[in-house]
Design a protein around this motif. Structure first.
Motif, PDB file in Angstrom:
ATOM      1  N   HIS A 124       2.424 -80.446  44.453  1.00 39.23           N
ATOM      2  CA  HIS A 124       2.634 -79.033  44.785  1.00 39.23           C
ATOM      3  C   HIS A 124       4.019 -78.636  44.263  1.00 39.23           C
ATOM      4  O   HIS A 124       5.025 -79.058  44.807  1.00 39.23           O
ATOM      5  CB  HIS A 124       2.546 -78.883  46.302  1.00 39.23           C
ATOM      6  CG  HIS A 124       2.608 -77.471  46.772  1.00 39.23           C
ATOM      7  ND1 HIS A 124       2.592 -77.130  48.095  1.00 39.23           N
ATOM      8  CD2 HIS A 124       2.695 -76.306  46.104  1.00 39.23           C
ATOM      9  CE1 HIS A 124       2.651 -75.811  48.214  1.00 39.23           C
ATOM     10  NE2 HIS A 124       2.720 -75.296  47.017  1.00 39.23           N
ATOM     11  N   ARG A 156       6.600 -85.606  49.667  1.00 39.42           N
ATOM     12  CA  ARG A 156       7.323 -84.398  50.093  1.00 39.42           C
ATOM     13  C   ARG A 156       6.470 -83.494  50.971  1.00 39.42           C
ATOM     14  O   ARG A 156       5.274 -83.378  50.776  1.00 39.42           O
ATOM     15  CB  ARG A 156       7.751 -83.574  48.875  1.00 39.42           C
ATOM     16  CG  ARG A 156       8.975 -84.046  48.192  1.00 39.42           C
ATOM     17  CD  ARG A 156       9.169 -83.227  46.933  1.00 39.42           C
ATOM     18  NE  ARG A 156       9.637 -81.885  47.252  1.00 39.42           N
ATOM     19  CZ  ARG A 156      10.922 -81.550  47.246  1.00 39.42           C
ATOM     20  NH1 ARG A 156      11.845 -82.432  46.942  1.00 39.42           N
ATOM     21  NH2 ARG A 156      11.286 -80.318  47.534  1.00 39.42           N
ATOM     22  N   GLU A 157       7.144 -82.816  51.910  1.00 36.56           N
ATOM     23  CA  GLU A 157       6.461 -81.829  52.744  1.00 36.56           C
ATOM     24  C   GLU A 157       6.494 -80.461  52.059  1.00 36.56           C
ATOM     25  O   GLU A 157       5.626 -79.621  52.275  1.00 36.56           O
ATOM     26  CB  GLU A 157       7.157 -81.714  54.103  1.00 36.56           C
ATOM     27  CG  GLU A 157       6.962 -82.925  55.011  1.00 36.56           C
ATOM     28  CD  GLU A 157       5.532 -83.031  55.503  1.00 36.56           C
ATOM     29  OE1 GLU A 157       4.977 -81.996  55.906  1.00 36.56           O
ATOM     30  OE2 GLU A 157       4.974 -84.143  55.469  1.00 36.56           O
ATOM     31  N   PRO A 207       5.973 -56.084  44.718  1.00 38.31           N
ATOM     32  CA  PRO A 207       6.427 -55.040  45.640  1.00 38.31           C
ATOM     33  C   PRO A 207       6.676 -55.543  47.056  1.00 38.31           C
ATOM     34  O   PRO A 207       7.435 -54.927  47.797  1.00 38.31           O
ATOM     35  CB  PRO A 207       5.296 -54.007  45.614  1.00 38.31           C
ATOM     36  CG  PRO A 207       4.200 -54.580  44.811  1.00 38.31           C
ATOM     37  CD  PRO A 207       4.660 -55.823  44.139  1.00 38.31           C
ATOM     38  N   SER A 208       6.086 -56.666  47.432  1.00 32.97           N
ATOM     39  CA  SER A 208       6.318 -57.115  48.804  1.00 32.97           C
ATOM     40  C   SER A 208       7.446 -58.130  48.897  1.00 32.97           C
ATOM     41  O   SER A 208       7.548 -58.854  49.880  1.00 32.97           O
ATOM     42  CB  SER A 208       5.015 -57.650  49.406  1.00 32.97           C
ATOM     43  OG  SER A 208       4.370 -58.514  48.506  1.00 32.97           O
ATOM     44  N   PHE A 221       5.671 -56.692  25.483  1.00 29.04           N
ATOM     45  CA  PHE A 221       6.313 -57.930  25.030  1.00 29.04           C
ATOM     46  C   PHE A 221       7.624 -58.107  25.771  1.00 29.04           C
ATOM     47  O   PHE A 221       8.566 -57.357  25.540  1.00 29.04           O
ATOM     48  CB  PHE A 221       6.603 -57.884  23.529  1.00 29.04           C
ATOM     49  CG  PHE A 221       5.365 -57.904  22.687  1.00 29.04           C
ATOM     50  CD1 PHE A 221       4.590 -59.045  22.618  1.00 29.04           C
ATOM     51  CD2 PHE A 221       4.975 -56.790  21.969  1.00 29.04           C
ATOM     52  CE1 PHE A 221       3.443 -59.070  21.849  1.00 29.04           C
ATOM     53  CE2 PHE A 221       3.831 -56.805  21.202  1.00 29.04           C
ATOM     54  CZ  PHE A 221       3.055 -57.952  21.141  1.00 29.04           C
ATOM     55  N   ASN A 229       2.925 -73.900  24.272  1.00 30.34           N
ATOM     56  CA  ASN A 229       2.452 -74.318  25.584  1.00 30.34           C
ATOM     57  C   ASN A 229       1.822 -73.148  26.331  1.00 30.34           C
ATOM     58  O   ASN A 229       0.891 -73.328  27.108  1.00 30.34           O
ATOM     59  CB  ASN A 229       3.596 -74.901  26.421  1.00 30.34           C
ATOM     60  CG  ASN A 229       3.936 -76.316  25.994  1.00 30.34           C
ATOM     61  OD1 ASN A 229       3.232 -76.924  25.191  1.00 30.34           O
ATOM     62  ND2 ASN A 229       5.021 -76.848  26.510  1.00 30.34           N
ATOM     63  N   GLN A 230       2.334 -71.947  26.092  1.00 27.65           N
ATOM     64  CA  GLN A 230       1.732 -70.783  26.749  1.00 27.65           C
ATOM     65  C   GLN A 230       0.438 -70.372  26.052  1.00 27.65           C
ATOM     66  O   GLN A 230      -0.530 -70.003  26.708  1.00 27.65           O
ATOM     67  CB  GLN A 230       2.722 -69.603  26.751  1.00 27.65           C
ATOM     68  CG  GLN A 230       2.172 -68.416  27.538  1.00 27.65           C
ATOM     69  CD  GLN A 230       3.147 -67.255  27.643  1.00 27.65           C
ATOM     70  OE1 GLN A 230       4.166 -67.217  26.956  1.00 27.65           O
ATOM     71  NE2 GLN A 230       2.850 -66.306  28.509  1.00 27.65           N
ATOM     72  N   PHE A 231       0.449 -70.442  24.707  1.00 27.29           N
ATOM     73  CA  PHE A 231      -0.717 -69.986  23.935  1.00 27.29           C
ATOM     74  C   PHE A 231      -1.147 -71.087  22.970  1.00 27.29           C
ATOM     75  O   PHE A 231      -0.774 -71.068  21.789  1.00 27.29           O
ATOM     76  CB  PHE A 231      -0.372 -68.714  23.153  1.00 27.29           C
ATOM     77  CG  PHE A 231       0.132 -67.593  24.015  1.00 27.29           C
ATOM     78  CD1 PHE A 231      -0.675 -67.029  24.997  1.00 27.29           C
ATOM     79  CD2 PHE A 231       1.411 -67.086  23.848  1.00 27.29           C
ATOM     80  CE1 PHE A 231      -0.224 -65.987  25.790  1.00 27.29           C
ATOM     81  CE2 PHE A 231       1.877 -66.044  24.638  1.00 27.29           C
ATOM     82  CZ  PHE A 231       1.059 -65.493  25.613  1.00 27.29           C
ATOM     83  N   PRO A 232      -1.932 -72.069  23.440  1.00 29.34           N
ATOM     84  CA  PRO A 232      -2.225 -73.249  22.613  1.00 29.34           C
ATOM     85  C   PRO A 232      -2.915 -72.915  21.286  1.00 29.34           C
ATOM     86  O   PRO A 232      -2.785 -73.673  20.333  1.00 29.34           O
ATOM     87  CB  PRO A 232      -3.138 -74.096  23.500  1.00 29.34           C
ATOM     88  CG  PRO A 232      -2.884 -73.607  24.885  1.00 29.34           C
ATOM     89  CD  PRO A 232      -2.518 -72.164  24.771  1.00 29.34           C
ATOM     90  N   SER A 233      -3.648 -71.810  21.213  1.00 30.27           N
ATOM     91  CA  SER A 233      -4.344 -71.541  19.962  1.00 30.27           C
ATOM     92  C   SER A 233      -3.590 -70.551  19.077  1.00 30.27           C
ATOM     93  O   SER A 233      -4.157 -69.987  18.147  1.00 30.27           O
ATOM     94  CB  SER A 233      -5.756 -71.030  20.259  1.00 30.27           C
ATOM     95  OG  SER A 233      -5.699 -69.908  21.123  1.00 30.27           O
ATOM     96  N   ARG A 244       2.615 -80.359  35.383  1.00 30.57           N
ATOM     97  CA  ARG A 244       1.158 -80.534  35.426  1.00 30.57           C
ATOM     98  C   ARG A 244       0.767 -81.903  34.892  1.00 30.57           C
ATOM     99  O   ARG A 244       0.053 -82.662  35.530  1.00 30.57           O
ATOM    100  CB  ARG A 244       0.553 -79.458  34.527  1.00 30.57           C
ATOM    101  CG  ARG A 244      -0.712 -78.825  34.970  1.00 30.57           C
ATOM    102  CD  ARG A 244      -0.935 -77.514  34.222  1.00 30.57           C
ATOM    103  NE  ARG A 244      -0.955 -77.643  32.779  1.00 30.57           N
ATOM    104  CZ  ARG A 244      -0.400 -76.761  31.943  1.00 30.57           C
ATOM    105  NH1 ARG A 244       0.238 -75.714  32.423  1.00 30.57           N
ATOM    106  NH2 ARG A 244      -0.467 -76.935  30.650  1.00 30.57           N
ATOM    107  N   GLU A 300       5.451 -52.106  32.299  1.00 27.80           N
ATOM    108  CA  GLU A 300       4.036 -51.999  32.643  1.00 27.80           C
ATOM    109  C   GLU A 300       3.802 -50.849  33.617  1.00 27.80           C
ATOM    110  O   GLU A 300       2.842 -50.088  33.468  1.00 27.80           O
ATOM    111  CB  GLU A 300       3.531 -53.320  33.237  1.00 27.80           C
ATOM    112  CG  GLU A 300       2.036 -53.286  33.472  1.00 27.80           C
ATOM    113  CD  GLU A 300       1.431 -54.636  33.798  1.00 27.80           C
ATOM    114  OE1 GLU A 300       2.068 -55.655  33.503  1.00 27.80           O
ATOM    115  OE2 GLU A 300       0.329 -54.659  34.352  1.00 27.80           O
TER     116      GLU A 300
END
Lengths: 477, 412
Positions: free
Chosen positions: A397, A372-373, A89-90, A153, A329-333, A391, A139
């Motif tokens: 960063h 990098r800055e 919202p911001s 979903f 990768n999002q849900f390894p299990s 990662r 949502e």
């Protein structure tokens, strides 16, 4: 007339808004070079505003690009603006003016059989599932309606085909309620009316003079109103019969892809002796009939399949390893497994940077990142693959910029690194970009849920379909 | 690249942590003394714990930190705890319900997004829940426990403001509003907008002579509520049971010598409140609040269990507390220094002995300039074991044993 303005940038939509936006800007005398559906270029110039930088994006990317300040102005549908604002919202967005064309509404829809149950606020134990391309608005809807348990979903498309078997509600675009009845659903609630909209970055709006551009757009949009030019087309009638809300235990639910993988899938099924009527469908039918007893087929986006299989909404699906990897990768299990490599649709998932970037491999990129800055901007359709890559390679960063296709347009101004798929690498070379690493190779594959018990009737049926397809794949190799 | 603290968060320095622990310890001492027992619940909970009807307002739910967990393929989200009470109620239903009455307290952080990032998004609270009892005495007893804690903290000028959620709900029900409109207005009141109620008066003009005094006047005694009761009973008899409950609580508080203000329109709090709402202020700053929430545990499927509770806001208290708690404890501190590597073991042994005697013994780690401590103990070889320096008296004393060292310090 050539108007001098200092370096301003505008993001223009491709897709459903392109034709009318192009007409609008032509009538406004912008003399845009290459803003039409045939153009393969993303940077365009205006004869009227030579110092205005215009770039073409997927409509959904535009509110984000304007909010983060990469663009001063943008034109896109109000639906995507509200979707961004519902989640963030911001966001630094100013809604300037409705442009009067490409209107429609977002409706929460359900199957007639289940609509009455979901219209009232469901009881505390009822898990309500909602599918949509608009997860944030979905949502908000669930919170406003005070659903006590719900899951949303996000899907890339085809939301209307999920209820009732695979979801209770779908939040979809429609020109009218008739269109919704047309594909066998009923509207539960109109969530939003939208149309093309002009937006500005809040900081730009407060500090720069955008007046000449804004008035040139707003002065010429009156003639484009939907009402005057074209009455909203009557919804194409696709009659579907809704299946019972809780499908029989033993029915095997198979998801087949829409889009460009349909032809090789049909060929594969043909070799396996399986025929699917009306697939690919000229009328947009997403529930074709298959000639195997006890198997129900739906046509959905390959991107959306792994999570649907994980939840048991589908038992097997034909998708790409890229989307399976993204899901894992999002849900390894997650219980989703690759059952067969189908061999076609081969692409490489690659890390791409601008030719101008002094890095030839990931190690070089890592060294650059350390100095990098500013954070490294990583744009990708594969948000979780990109996140894991950044990662694992210690890219310091970084920020992930989710995109919806045509990601190569983001480099070099709006992103520093892409995680992209490529067949030949040609598009990448054309855009003056280079590949610094191949993450993995992807082909089409059959996926299934490891939780299906092999001894059950359903398990046996799945096994027999897998064996049939396996044989068809072996035959061709 | 500059490493930054996350927007909307704060660090607590050693001095601030001293103050933090002082608040926490004071609160714990009070609660333990009143027979409450401490519990702790996880930072992460399922979102649906908080979305269940009647637990948090949609505007609060729009600000929770929710996300899909690594195994969240079902699409159900988890949250960083946005509220202290609901997890305690869940825990009670989970594992404590058979014991009946539960007096519980906790110190926990809660997470709510705050748009500007200028206020903290992670807030600490000291909370107390009294589950299994629904009586005016229980409510009054919680108010007293909160006031005792605040008094022990040495806070002057604590003001108590009272309202009643049941009264507000009944009032809204009497105004001929749709049920949607009722809950919208109630939510706004709870989100702190007291104007919304005072603007409602005109909808049923015949009730104006009741509503105006009810919403606009503030009272300082149970007499005020009794006046309102006399006024309401003909026109709005539905209000009477709530006024009666309110009057009983106020009578007890008055009997115990509590000063308070009744301000019905100021109901800020949580949607699960059903009865009295109490808020504590110092100046304009709200430092805590609580109330009765009899419908929460039933709504969560825990059966017909009444409850009430309060929380004190640690972040606000930190700002109000004087710096007198910032300094280190008054226990004498001794710097212990080994003269050479050969006597490191002896230095550790001596320091350990000092600590067991209740002193703070810092080892000199060779960081150069020693801290500004009164005592320094130099540990040397077996011939001349200890040299004790007293900065205050500018004295150096040869000491043969640690026992002698202790004696010297004690007697100085």
């Amino acid at each position: 007339m050539v108007i001098k303005i200092s370096n301003l940038k505008i993001a223009l939509p491709k897709g459903r808004l392109l034709d009318k936006t192009s007409t609008l800007l032509r009538e406004a005398g912008w003399e845009l070079d290459g803003y039409d559906s045939k153009s393969r270029f993303y940077h365009i110039k205006s004869g009227k505003f030579p110092r205005l930088g215009a770039k073409v994006f997927h409509e959904k990317d535009i509110p984000i690009q304007v909010a983060v300040g990469n663009y001063d102005l943008g034109i896109c549908g109000l639906d995507w603006i509200e979707e961004l604002l519902a989640g963030y919202p911001s966001s630094a967005l100013v809604k300037i003016s409705a442009l009067g064309y490409a209107g429609g509404s977002l409706y929460m829809v359900a199957c007639p059989e289940t609509a009455s149950a979901t219209q009232a606020t469901p009881g505390p134990d009822r898990l309500v599932s909602i599918v949509s391309e608009y997860p944030n608005l979905s949502e908000s809807f669930a919170l406003q309606r005070r659903f006590s348990r719900f899951s949303v979903f996000p899907v890339w498309g085809g939301a209307e085909v999920y209820p009732p078997e695979n979801a209770d509600l779908a939040l979809v675009r429609a020109a009218s309620e008739a269109e919704i009845y047309g594909y066998g659903m009923v509207p539960v609630s109109k969530v939003l009316e939208y149309g093309a909209f002009l937006i500005a970055n809040r900081h730009s709006w407060e500090s720069k003079n955008l007046g000449k551009i804004v008035s040139s757009i707003c002065d010429h949009c009156a003639g484009l109103s939907d009402k005057e030019n074209d009455a909203s087309p009557a919804g194409e009638k696709i009659t579907v019969s809704c299946l019972p809300a809780s499908p029989a235990e033993n029915i095997v639910r198979l998801a087949l892809p829409d889009g460009h993988q349909q032809q090789p899938v049909v060929e594969l099924l043909g070799r396996a002796g399986i025929s699917v009527a009306d697939y690919p469908s000229a009328s947009g039918n997403r529930r074709p009939l298959i000639d195997i007893d006890g198997v129900a087929v739906k046509v959905i986006r390959p991107q959306d399949m792994p999570v649907q299989v994980a939840n048991g909404n589908f038992d097997i699906a034909i998708t790409g390893r890229d989307w399976l990897t993204e899901h894992l990768n999002q849900f390894p299990s997650s219980p989703v497994r690759e059952l067969i490599d189908l061999g076609f649709g081969r692409v490489r998932i690659v890390a791409v940077v601008s030719q101008a970037m002094p890095a030839d491999d990931t190690a070089g990129l890592r060294r650059l990142c350390a100095e990098r800055e500013t954070p490294l901007r990583v744009a990708s359709e594969y948000v979780n693959v990109a996140d894991k890559f950044a990662r694992d390679n210690h890219l310091g960063h970084y920020r992930i910029v989710p995109t919806w296709g045509a990601t190569e347009a983001f480099l070099p101004e709006d992103a520093d690194l892409l995680i992209e798929n490529t067949q030949t690498g040609q598009t990448i070379a054309e855009h003056n970009l280079k590949i610094i690493e191949t993450l993995f190779e992807s082909t089409a594959c059959l996926i299934g849920n490891a939780g299906i018990k092999p001894g059950t009737r359903k398990g046996k049926k799945v096994a027999s379909i897998v064996a049939t397809l396996q044989k068809a794949v072996v035959d061709i190799n | 690249m500059r490493i930054q603290r996350c927007k909307g968060t704060r660090d607590l320095s050693p001095d601030e942590m001293n103050r933090f622990r002082h608040i926490e310890e004071t609160f714990r001492d009070s609660c333990l003394g009143w027979g409450f027992r401490e519990v702790r619940t996880p930072t992460i909970e399922y979102l649906h714990l908080f979305t269940s009807a009647g637990t948090l307002t949609p505007s609060m739910l729009g600000k929770v930190y929710s996300f899909l967990d690594w195994d969240g393929w079902s699409g159900e989200r988890v949250v960083l705890r946005p509220d202290g009470t609901i997890p305690i109620a869940r825990m009670y239903i989970d594992s404590l319900a058979e014991k009946g009455l539960a007096r519980l307290f906790y110190v926990a952080n809660t997470f709510i997004f705050e748009e500007t990032g200028k206020k903290t998004r992670e807030r600490w609270q000291c909370g107390t829940e009294l589950i299994g009892l629904g009586s005016p005495l229980a409510d009054a007893h919680l108010v007293l426990l909160a006031l005792e804690t605040l008094q022990k903290l040495g806070l002057g000028g604590v003001r108590l403001r009272l309202s009643h959620a049941g009264l507000i709900k009944e009032l809204l029900a009497s105004l001929d509003l749709s049920s949607e409109e009722q809950s919208r207005v109630f939510d706004q009141v709870l989100d702190g907008n007291s104007q919304v109620l005072t603007g409602m008066e005109s909808k049923r003009p015949e009730l104006e002579n009741i509503l105006l005094p009810l919403l606009n006047l503030k009272g300082r005694s149970s007499g005020f509520l009794k006046n309102l009761r006399a006024l309401s009973s003909p026109g709005l008899p539905g209000l009477v049971p709530y006024l009666d409950d309110f009057i009983k609580i106020v009578d007890i508080l008055e009997d115990l010598g509590c000063k308070y203000q009744v301000d019905i329109a100021s109901g800020a709090g949580f949607e699960y409140y059903t009865g009295v709402i109490f808020q504590f202020y110092v100046g304009k700053e709200k430092i805590g609040g609580g109330g009765r929430y009899d419908d929460l545990i039933p709504a969560m499927g825990g059966g017909d269990v009444p409850a009430s509770g309060f929380a004190l806001y640690v972040d606000r208290l930190l700002g109000l507390l004087g710096t007198e708690f910032d300094s280190l404890s008054q226990v004498p501190r001794i710097m212990v220094r080994a003269e050479s590597d050969d006597v490191i073991k002896a230095a550790f042994t001596a320091a350990g002995r000092l600590r067991r005697a209740g002193y703070v013994a810092e080892l000199d780690l060779g960081a150069g300039k020693s801290a500004d401590l009164r005592w320094t103990l130099l540990v040397r070889n077996a011939d001349r074991p200890f040299l004790l320096t007293d900065k205050v008296k500018s004295a150096e004393i040869e000491v043969p044993t640690v026992e002698e060292v202790l004696k010297t310090i004690r007697e100085s």
